[in-house]
Design a protein around this motif. Structure first.
Motif, PDB file in Angstrom:
ATOM      1  N   LEU A  14     102.362 -36.566  41.322  1.00  0.00           N
ATOM      2  CA  LEU A  14     102.037 -35.705  40.181  1.00  0.00           C
ATOM      3  C   LEU A  14     102.253 -36.431  38.859  1.00  0.00           C
ATOM      4  O   LEU A  14     101.446 -36.298  37.924  1.00  0.00           O
ATOM      5  N   LEU A  15     103.333 -37.207  38.760  1.00  0.00           N
ATOM      6  CA  LEU A  15     103.579 -37.968  37.536  1.00  0.00           C
ATOM      7  C   LEU A  15     102.523 -39.054  37.346  1.00  0.00           C
ATOM      8  O   LEU A  15     102.118 -39.331  36.211  1.00  0.00           O
ATOM      9  N   SER A  18      99.526 -37.161  36.052  1.00  0.00           N
ATOM     10  CA  SER A  18      99.756 -36.686  34.685  1.00  0.00           C
ATOM     11  C   SER A  18      99.699 -37.834  33.689  1.00  0.00           C
ATOM     12  O   SER A  18      99.207 -37.673  32.566  1.00  0.00           O
ATOM     13  N   ASN A  19     100.150 -39.004  34.094  1.00  0.00           N
ATOM     14  CA  ASN A  19     100.131 -40.156  33.195  1.00  0.00           C
ATOM     15  C   ASN A  19      98.728 -40.689  32.964  1.00  0.00           C
ATOM     16  O   ASN A  19      98.456 -41.273  31.910  1.00  0.00           O
ATOM     17  N   PHE A  21      96.142 -38.670  32.632  1.00  0.00           N
ATOM     18  CA  PHE A  21      95.700 -37.764  31.571  1.00  0.00           C
ATOM     19  C   PHE A  21      96.372 -38.117  30.239  1.00  0.00           C
ATOM     20  O   PHE A  21      95.732 -38.133  29.193  1.00  0.00           O
ATOM     21  N   MET A  22      97.668 -38.378  30.279  1.00  0.00           N
ATOM     22  CA  MET A  22      98.404 -38.688  29.058  1.00  0.00           C
ATOM     23  C   MET A  22      97.851 -39.941  28.388  1.00  0.00           C
ATOM     24  O   MET A  22      97.643 -39.970  27.165  1.00  0.00           O
ATOM     25  N   GLU A  51      97.797 -32.839  31.464  1.00  0.00           N
ATOM     26  CA  GLU A  51      98.979 -33.665  31.717  1.00  0.00           C
ATOM     27  C   GLU A  51     100.198 -32.784  31.923  1.00  0.00           C
ATOM     28  O   GLU A  51     100.963 -32.969  32.873  1.00  0.00           O
ATOM     29  N   TYR A  52     100.390 -31.811  31.034  1.00  0.00           N
ATOM     30  CA  TYR A  52     101.537 -30.909  31.148  1.00  0.00           C
ATOM     31  C   TYR A  52     101.465 -30.073  32.422  1.00  0.00           C
ATOM     32  O   TYR A  52     102.496 -29.784  33.032  1.00  0.00           O
ATOM     33  N   CYS A  53     100.263 -29.678  32.817  1.00  0.00           N
ATOM     34  CA  CYS A  53     100.101 -28.885  34.048  1.00  0.00           C
ATOM     35  C   CYS A  53     100.527 -29.659  35.287  1.00  0.00           C
ATOM     36  O   CYS A  53     100.828 -29.055  36.323  1.00  0.00           O
ATOM     37  N   LEU A  54     100.561 -30.975  35.192  1.00  0.00           N
ATOM     38  CA  LEU A  54     101.021 -31.814  36.300  1.00  0.00           C
ATOM     39  C   LEU A  54     102.462 -32.277  36.108  1.00  0.00           C
ATOM     40  O   LEU A  54     103.232 -32.340  37.072  1.00  0.00           O
ATOM     41  N   ALA A  55     102.845 -32.606  34.888  1.00  0.00           N
ATOM     42  CA  ALA A  55     104.183 -33.152  34.630  1.00  0.00           C
ATOM     43  C   ALA A  55     105.279 -32.110  34.817  1.00  0.00           C
ATOM     44  O   ALA A  55     106.341 -32.423  35.358  1.00  0.00           O
ATOM     45  N   GLN A  75     108.950 -41.688  35.492  1.00  0.00           N
ATOM     46  CA  GLN A  75     107.845 -41.399  34.584  1.00  0.00           C
ATOM     47  C   GLN A  75     107.551 -42.584  33.670  1.00  0.00           C
ATOM     48  O   GLN A  75     106.396 -42.941  33.457  1.00  0.00           O
TER      49      GLN A  75
END
Length: 119
Positions: A14-15, A18-19, A21-22, A51-55, A75
């Motif tokens: 997940l991180l 998310s990264n 997307f970030m 990103e937040y929805c995954l982080a 992370q």
């Protein structure tokens, strides 16, 4: 082998997602220098939402087996790896020896964060 849904593995996956997307949110706009700043800010915010929805779930799930410091370290290492690939592939920037040394020092820091781990 740990399952992909394991609390040890799923936060890392997940991180990683998310990264991606970030990194796109924070640095993707550099390919569109002619776009108005307000536009790239709003688009970046939209991308960062995912990103937040995954982080957030990554940290919630991961905290069952990792300390907050360990999660942050995971992370940061993932962020560097994703950024390095993005920088070379998308932005066409070269990494040099000083980048490699800096990344190695961060990796050494990550190594020490996980020393003495009881779980």
């Amino acid at each position: 082998m740990a399952s992909l849904t394991s609390p040890f593995v799923s936060p890392i996956l997940l991180l990683l997602a998310s990264n991606v997307f970030m990194t796109v949110a924070w640095y993707g706009h550099l390919k569109f220098k002619a776009a108005p700043l307000v536009t790239v800010v709003l688009v970046s915010w939209g991308i960062a939402f995912f990103e937040y929805c995954l982080a957030v779930p990554a940290n919630r799930i991961g905290h069952a087996v990792y300390s907050a410091a360990e999660l942050k370290t995971i992370q940061e290492v993932i962020t560097l790896l994703v950024f390095a690939v993005f920088s070379v592939v998308v932005l066409k920037e070269q990494l040099s020896w000083n980048h490699a040394i800096g990344f190695a020092l961060i990796a050494a820091g990550a190594f020490f964060i996980f020393q003495g781990r009881t779980a």
